[in-house]
Design a protein around this motif. Structure first.
Motif, short mmCIF file in Angstrom:
data_model
loop_
_atom_site.label_atom_id
_atom_site.label_comp_id
_atom_site.label_asym_id
_atom_site.label_seq_id
_atom_site.Cartn_x
_atom_site.Cartn_y
_atom_site.Cartn_z
N LEU A 1 0.85 -1.18 0.00
CA LEU A 1 0.00 0.00 0.00
C LEU A 1 0.88 1.24 0.00
N ASP A 2 0.71 2.07 -1.02
CA ASP A 2 1.43 3.34 -1.12
C ASP A 2 0.52 4.43 -0.57
N ILE A 3 0.81 4.88 0.65
CA ILE A 3 -0.02 5.86 1.34
C ILE A 3 0.46 7.26 0.98
N GLY A 4 -0.33 7.94 0.15
CA GLY A 4 0.08 9.24 -0.35
C GLY A 4 0.94 9.07 -1.58
N CYS A 5 0.36 8.50 -2.64
CA CYS A 5 1.14 8.05 -3.80
C CYS A 5 1.52 9.17 -4.75
#
Length: 291
Positions: A84-88
């Motif tokens: 999961l890329d949080i703030g991609c």
């Protein structure tokens, strides 16, 4: 330097004495502009790794690309893993991570404009079937518990109005043993109010807090710290580069955003640069969810 050069012989270039006199008179100025450890061009991008950089914009792009590759190496995502890329952001790191690792990546952002850029980039990627993007709030994720093998958050955590909530959510959606890579700014010293105000307005974020507070919040969220690396020099240089690029491209910025916004930014960019230089540390943390 121009005054010395004007005395050079026509068509034959300067004499050795003229060259020596130029360095005698202006050596200190060259050190101010070029750097003081040597008198030659610096290697800002490893030779042969990418097209030559010949502008400040190109240098900024190269710096971002090299940071992305470093972070990909640091997270070491396996081909069967889901991150999961949080703030991609605009999607470049997420797509590059999927391309290099063979793993799956889900990227989230609160920006509709960024999401459009993500989808545009994804259409040109060979890893398109392993990447997806969505609009989501990092402090209130819509994913079930233990949904991801790994997560990262690159310069997103600083924006959160409730950092502990964001950390708890990242911990919740990770499977036991999952790794979380994050970057965060930390306050150093006692800053001027103008610098803090410029930082919070330009970056749209709360003021940075001491690093000890971050570590306490990380542990309270349930993470174990496995690596801490200071990258402060990069943050300082980014502030300097942002200031230089703003001055260089001011007319272009004014045409795009108007006189009112540009005038407001004029008042903020210098204290922002000074604050980044004097009062901001920048860290990479590699964390692990126990279990």
């Amino acid at each position: 330097m121009a005054a010395t050069a004007s005395g050079a012989g026509t068509g034959s270039g300067p004499t050795p004495d003229q060259v020596g006199e130029m360095y005698d008179e202006f050596g200190d100025m060259l050190a101010m502009l070029l750097g003081g450890t040597a008198v030659h061009i610096g290697m800002y991008v490893p030779h042969g790794d990418r097209p030559p950089v010949t502008s400040l914009v190109g240098l900024a792009d190269a710096g971002q690309d090299q940071q992305t590759e470093f972070l990909i190496d640091s997270i070491d995502l396996k081909p069967d893993a889901h991150l999961l890329d949080i703030g991609c952001g605009t999607g470049g790191p997420a797509i590059r991570l999927a391309e290099r690792s063979g793993g799956r990546v889900t990227g989230i952002t609160v920006s509709r404009g960024q999401l459009a850029h993500c989808e545009e980039r994804l259409r040109a990627s060979p890893a398109a079937e392993r990447v997806e993007f969505a609009r989501a709030n990092a402090m209130q994720l819509d994913y079930a518990d233990a949904s991801f093998d790994a997560a990262w958050s690159i310069d997103c955590i600083p924006h959160l109005s409730d950092r502990p909530a964001g950390l708890r959510e990242a911990h919740r959606v990770l499977r036991p043993g999952g790794r979380f890579l994050m970057t965060e700014f930390a306050l150093r010293g006692v800053p001027e109010e103008a610098g803090v105000a410029a930082y919070t307005e330009l970056w749209t974020c709360p003021p940075p807090r001491p690093f000890a507070q971050l570590l306490a919040e990380v542990e309270e969220a349930g993470f174990r710290v496995t690596k801490v690396q200071s990258m402060t020099s990069n943050a300082v240089l980014s502030g300097e580069l942002m200031n230089a690029l703003y001055q260089e491209r001011r007319e272009e910025i004014e045409e795009r955003y108007g006189k009112e916004v540009t005038a407001r930014t004029d008042a903020l960019i210098r204290p922002f640069r000074d604050f980044c230089r004097d009062n901001v540390d920048y860290y990479l943390l590699l964390l692990r969810k126990e279990g």
